[in-house]
Structure formats: C-alpha cells, structure tokens
Design an enzyme around this catalytic site. Structure first.
Site, PDB file in Angstrom:
ATOM      1  N   PRO A 190      39.311   2.137  38.384  1.00 25.01           N
ATOM      2  CA  PRO A 190      39.159   3.587  38.139  1.00 25.01           C
ATOM      3  C   PRO A 190      39.087   4.383  39.446  1.00 25.01           C
ATOM      4  O   PRO A 190      39.671   5.464  39.544  1.00 25.01           O
ATOM      5  CB  PRO A 190      37.846   3.680  37.363  1.00 25.01           C
ATOM      6  CG  PRO A 190      37.663   2.339  36.727  1.00 25.01           C
ATOM      7  CD  PRO A 190      38.284   1.346  37.672  1.00 25.01           C
ATOM      8  N   CYS A 386       6.540  31.459  32.208  1.00 22.87           N
ATOM      9  CA  CYS A 386       7.419  32.494  31.648  1.00 22.87           C
ATOM     10  C   CYS A 386       7.180  32.655  30.143  1.00 22.87           C
ATOM     11  O   CYS A 386       6.216  33.286  29.744  1.00 22.87           O
ATOM     12  CB  CYS A 386       8.872  32.190  31.986  1.00 22.87           C
ATOM     13  SG  CYS A 386       9.873  33.689  31.930  1.00 22.87           S
ATOM     14  N   LEU A 387       8.032  32.059  29.298  1.00 17.94           N
ATOM     15  CA  LEU A 387       7.758  32.113  27.862  1.00 17.94           C
ATOM     16  C   LEU A 387       6.348  31.565  27.602  1.00 17.94           C
ATOM     17  O   LEU A 387       5.645  32.024  26.705  1.00 17.94           O
ATOM     18  CB  LEU A 387       8.792  31.284  27.104  1.00 17.94           C
ATOM     19  CG  LEU A 387       8.614  31.239  25.593  1.00 17.94           C
ATOM     20  CD1 LEU A 387       8.932  32.600  24.979  1.00 17.94           C
ATOM     21  CD2 LEU A 387       9.498  30.175  24.961  1.00 17.94           C
ATOM     22  N   GLY A 388       5.928  30.597  28.396  1.00 17.86           N
ATOM     23  CA  GLY A 388       4.587  30.017  28.270  1.00 17.86           C
ATOM     24  C   GLY A 388       3.498  31.069  28.461  1.00 17.86           C
ATOM     25  O   GLY A 388       2.451  31.014  27.810  1.00 17.86           O
ATOM     26  N   GLU A 410      11.088  39.754  20.979  1.00 16.44           N
ATOM     27  CA  GLU A 410      12.143  38.740  20.951  1.00 16.44           C
ATOM     28  C   GLU A 410      12.147  37.970  19.616  1.00 16.44           C
ATOM     29  O   GLU A 410      13.182  37.526  19.163  1.00 16.44           O
ATOM     30  CB  GLU A 410      11.941  37.766  22.119  1.00 16.44           C
ATOM     31  CG  GLU A 410      13.056  36.745  22.267  1.00 16.44           C
ATOM     32  CD  GLU A 410      12.877  35.811  23.469  1.00 16.44           C
ATOM     33  OE1 GLU A 410      11.836  35.875  24.159  1.00 16.44           O
ATOM     34  OE2 GLU A 410      13.793  35.002  23.711  1.00 16.44           O
ATOM     35  N   HIS A 523       8.636  31.848  37.506  1.00 17.39           N
ATOM     36  CA  HIS A 523       8.883  30.401  37.451  1.00 17.39           C
ATOM     37  C   HIS A 523       8.492  29.748  38.781  1.00 17.39           C
ATOM     38  O   HIS A 523       9.349  29.574  39.651  1.00 17.39           O
ATOM     39  CB  HIS A 523      10.366  30.134  37.194  1.00 17.39           C
ATOM     40  CG  HIS A 523      10.821  30.523  35.830  1.00 17.39           C
ATOM     41  ND1 HIS A 523      10.786  29.664  34.762  1.00 17.39           N
ATOM     42  CD2 HIS A 523      11.308  31.684  35.361  1.00 17.39           C
ATOM     43  CE1 HIS A 523      11.243  30.277  33.691  1.00 17.39           C
ATOM     44  NE2 HIS A 523      11.564  31.518  34.014  1.00 17.39           N
ATOM     45  N   GLU A 525       8.069  26.803  39.448  1.00 16.46           N
ATOM     46  CA  GLU A 525       8.751  25.502  39.639  1.00 16.46           C
ATOM     47  C   GLU A 525       9.953  25.601  40.575  1.00 16.46           C
ATOM     48  O   GLU A 525      10.316  24.620  41.223  1.00 16.46           O
ATOM     49  CB  GLU A 525       9.167  24.903  38.286  1.00 16.46           C
ATOM     50  CG  GLU A 525      10.253  25.645  37.510  1.00 16.46           C
ATOM     51  CD  GLU A 525       9.705  26.711  36.553  1.00 16.46           C
ATOM     52  OE1 GLU A 525       8.586  27.207  36.789  1.00 16.46           O
ATOM     53  OE2 GLU A 525      10.406  27.067  35.588  1.00 16.46           O
TER      54      GLU A 525
END
Ligand code: GLN
Length: 551
Positions: A190, A386-388, A410, A523, A525
């Site tokens: 390959p 965030c959403l947390g 939302e 965020h 992270e």
C-alpha cells in the site's frame, strides 16, 4: 527566509499525521528554532465550526477566534506556541478569498484559473503564516490521503513551492503499514502505491514515517528503499505508542531532527527535550489513578462511539493529573442514562471528580442537569465547561432559587424563565441564518474575584496580584447567563467568580460550601499544555485527589 516541511499521508487517514507533524515541530523547537504549523483541510467548509462532531471530531478555537481542526490543538500542545487564523486553510477558505479578490478586480481583468491561481493563493497563505511569527520552520500538514481528488491542489501548491525554492522545501510522507492478522506479516505494497501516486503529482517524499502496530524491520526498510527510491536511513519507524507524548522522544531516538536539518544542508544541533523526557517518564511510571467522569453526549457512528469531540478536555485532564504525579482514568458517562434511570445517579460517587463539557442542542440536557445537581448536593468535585456552566446555572435556578421552569433559549424559547438567553448581538445573526463563524469566538478578558476558588487557582498565572485581576480565555458560544436573574441567584448563594469587564457577561460561577464547584462560560481546555497544565484543571484535579484521600 523560512524553511517549509510538507507532511502528507499515505494509505489511510487517522494514522497520526497531526501528532507526527506536531512532534517534528517540538523536536525542531527543542533545537532552538522558531517553529509554526499549518493545517490544510481539503473540504469546502470555510472552517470547522459548522461541522458535526461525528464528521469532524473536536472544533478547536484559537485566540484569534478561528474554529478549526483538532490538529491545531495538537500543534499548540506540542509546540507550546499559539497558532493563528492564518495557519488554518480549507478549500472553501482558499476559493472564497480568490473569488473575493476577483470581485475586487485584484487580478487586473485577467482570467482567474484554478491552476495556478488556487495553488498560488495557498502558497501566499503558507508564507504569510510563517512570516507572522518569523518562523525558521513552517510545517504544513495536508489533510486527507494521497490520491484523493480533494487535496490535489494543495499537493500542486507544495510541488510549485519546491520548484521555486528547491533547497527550502522538504516532503515527508506518513504512511501506514498494515500487519493483517491472517498473514502475520507487515505489508509494504500500500505504501509503494502511495509513493507512486505522490510521484505522479510530481512529488518525491524525502522522508517516510512508517506508522504501524510494530517497528519496521530491515527487510521491509530495504524493500521500501528500493521500490520507493529513498535511502534506507530516511525511512523512520513509528510504531504505535501508549501515549502520544512519547512520539517526539521516539522520533528523536531515530535522530529525526538532525536528519531533517541535514536535508536542508544545516549542521546537526543538540536538542533539549529534558523536560519532555521527564514528562514521558512520569506518564509511563505514574501508578496512582485519579478517576474522572465526563458526563456528555456521545456520538455513535454504526458500531463505534467517538470521544474525539472532547480531545482538548481529555488532554487538559491528563496534563493536570501528570502535574500531580497521577494518571487520569477518564470514564465516559452518557447523560441519557440518568434520564431513563435516575437511580443510576449514585454511580457518580465512584468518581473523584466530574466534568460536564461543552455541547449544543437538546439531547441529553436533562440528564446532565441531574448529574450536576447530584455533584452539587453530594459535594463531588465538579467542573463545568461552557454548556456545563449554562446547565449549572439552570440547575441552581431550579433547585436553589425555586424557578422550576428555568431553562435556556437554546432548549425552549417559550419558557418564561430564560436564565440563559441568547446574547443581544446574536439575535439578528440567528434570524438571518448567519451561522458560520458568528458565535462569540476566541479570547476575551475575564475579571476574577478575590476570595473565590478560581481566583486562588489562576494565581498560578499572575502570582503577584492581590486584588481582582484579568485573565484571558477562549470562547465559543451564542448564549449567556441572563443578567436579569443574577441578583436573585447571588442571593441564593451562587458566586459570580468572573465577569467580562467590557460587556458585564458572566464568565465563571461557583457554589459556596463545596470543595470544588466551578463552571466557566469559556473553554479553559484550549489553553492547557502538557508541561503547563491549566490552573483550573489543576485545582480541580488536586481537589479530586484530596477528596479521594478522604473517602
Ligand atoms: N450551546 C451553548 C451556546 O451556544 C454552549 C456552547 C458550548 O458549549 N460550546 O452557548
């Protein structure tokens, strides 16, 4: 003048081209060079922001607000450098720019053509990205696999660059060598085809990275050397590893850095990977575990479940755990389960800490809210992202402030109590269906309040501050805490630990009398690096370890 290293992939995708690119970058940086990396995604989407995570994995966000491929996150983590908007390219972006310029008469009335105008635009962007940070080396990862129709124009750009700067451009092919079970032998064919395909695009790889489950042996090196027209010492073995952070060390053990320098006619240089080696040693030896549960919505494609959409969260947890001499065991908890079977909530007690990461849409929301309530009431260390944060505020409003129908626009725009509402400047954008690249994106300031857990944690960044101070974090959201409810929530004990000073938006919340209950609208992270764990993650993991000791 910068030097350019193109990295393309052979045989199949998902073999770690991004990590290979990032690792080469780290090695060159460790030799004292300024390095940057570019990701090219061959699809038409202008950026990764509009793509479903099942299709594309995590959407990474840069300081300057680009929603891009998760490999850019790998570059930032491995290089410990910020990557910018200029370093991300898609077919859509390139064409959009060429078409805009054509509309502005910038081509002086001549016919604008796919070749050479598209590759020329690609080259201009590559050079601009290198110039922005005055890089000595620019790594360019061409997404997809050699032989695909989609990335041909990018290979063409690479070929043209080599033609005009033969001494300053290098081609690396990261290729896959399967070891089929029923044969029990590593196969090279390959890769031979991949090289031939690359050759037909006018490109000869100068280094081949051999990705496989096993190291490449002598007979196969000979074969590849012979059939692919490449010196044996330029074929570098890259077997599977347990931790991606081992890759730069493994490459350097094969003298990768100096091989690259030699190709450019540069004298060998020592590399300083001392800290990195220490980290890898720690990863390999750290025996003690900290158990972190991530309550999310997971993505199924056929018989497979993908965790890729949380890669930066995963890495940030790991970095923080390493810095505490621990290994993080991360478990995936599907929030849907708590909706079907609330008794299963007590399973959360098994973890030393719980994270509710970012997300979009209705699915799994009520389960996440239940999990947050459980963490708050049972004093399980909790970090919301965030959403947390938005769900933590909804949970608090419902169960501590008695606003039973509290929700976010939302999820239900008809509710009377939208404790999370759309941001003012987002309303019109949504009405006009301007979805792409229009969220609140990139770095914004946040003022952190003294006396809070977050204030203590972020002192790692600003050790000398004694009062409130400003930090900067990356965002990607459309909704925010509705300030009309702030006073009531604060009266009921919600702590607003951080706000945006310009727009007075809530950025961090905490709850009192809890070992660690912190949620952020941003965020964190995205800013965690292996040798520089993010302060909030570090504090979260530290508390999780302490609570572990207690029970
Ligand atoms: N869906 C939420 C918003 O748009 C949260 C986004 C996120 O978690 N990144 O505001």
């Amino acid at each position: 003048m910068a030097r350019y290293i193109f990295v393309s992939g052979g045989v199949m995708s998902g073999i770690g081209k991004g990590i290979a690119t990032a690792s080469i970058g780290r090695i060159l940086k460790s030799k004292g060079y300024k390095v940057t990396a570019i990701k090219i995604d061959p699809y038409i989407n202008v950026d990764a922001g509009t793509m479903n995570p099942v299709e594309h994995g995590e959407v990474f966000v840069t300081d300057d607000g680009t929603e891009c491929d998760q490999d850019v996150g790998n570059y930032e983590r491995f290089l410990d450098e910020n990557i910018y908007d200029k370093n991300y390219m898609t077919t859509g972006r390139v064409y959009q720019n060429v078409i805009n310029r054509e509309r502005n008469l910038e081509y002086n009335g001549r016919c604008v053509e796919v070749v050479p105008d598209i590759p020329n635009e690609v080259i201009t962007r590559i050079k601009a990205a290198g110039k922005k940070v005055e890089a000595d080396f620019v790594l360019i990862e061409i997404g997809g696999t050699v032989g695909e129709y989609q990335n041909m124009l990018f290979l063409e750009a690479a070929r043209m660059m080599k033609l005009s700067h033969p001494k300053d451009v290098l081609f690396i092919l990261v290729s896959y060598f399967p070891v089929p079970k029923m044969i029990g032998e590593m196969k090279t064919k390959p890769t031979q085809y991949a090289v031939r395909t690359l050759n037909s695009a006018g490109i000869q790889p100068e280094i081949i990275l051999a990705r496989s489950v096993l190291p490449l042996d002598e007979p196969r090196k000979r074969k590849i050397s012979m059939f692919c027209n490449i010196a044996k010492e330029d074929i570098i073995s890259a077997p599977d590893v347990k931790s991606v952070y081992e890759v730069p060390i493994n490459f350097e053990n094969e003298n990768m850095g100096n091989r690259i320098l030699k190709k450019f006619g540069i004298k060998p240089r020592e590399s300083d990977l001392k800290e990195w080696r220490k980290l890898v040693k720690l990863i390999k030896n750290s025996p003690k575990i900290v158990n972190i549960g991530v309550v999310g919505k997971y993505f199924e494609t056929g018989s497979f479940t993908l965790m890729d959409s949380y890669i930066s969260v995963i890495e940030a947890i790991k970095h923080a755990a390493f810095s505490e001499n621990k290994k993080a065991k991360i478990s995936w908890i599907s929030s849907g389960e708590f909706e079907k079977n609330p008794a299963s909530l007590k399973e959360l007690k098994k973890y030393d800490g719980i994270i509710v990461p970012g997300g979009f849409g209705n699915r799994g929301i009520e389960g996440k809210i239940k999990a947050i309530q459980y963490c708050r009431e049972n004093k399980i260390p909790f970090l919301g992202l965030c959403l947390g944060l938005q769900l933590s505020v909804i949970e608090f409003a419902r169960n501590k402030a008695g606003i039973k129908d509290a929700t976010s626009r939302e999820f239900n725009s008809h509710s009377k109590n939208l404790v999370i509402d759309v941001m003012q400047d987002q309303k019109k954008l949504l009405e006009d269906k301007h979805y792409g690249g229009t969220m609140r994106l990139g770095a914004y300031d946040c003022q952190v309040q003294p006396g809070t857990i977050s204030w203590k944690a972020y002192k790692a960044w600003v050790p000398n501050e004694t009062g409130p101070y400003i930090i900067s974090e990356r965002h990607r959201h459309r909704y925010e805490v509705n300030n009309d409810y702030r006073k009531l929530l604060e009266e009921k004990g919600l702590v607003i630990a951080g706000t945006n000073p310009k727009k007075n938006l809530v950025e961090i919340i905490e709850v009192k009398n809890h070992p660690f209950f912190v949620a952020t609208q941003f965020h964190p992270e995205f800013k965690s690096r292996p040798l520089k764990p993010h302060p909030l993650f570090k504090e979260f993991i530290k508390t999780a370890i302490n609570c572990q000791k207690k029970h």
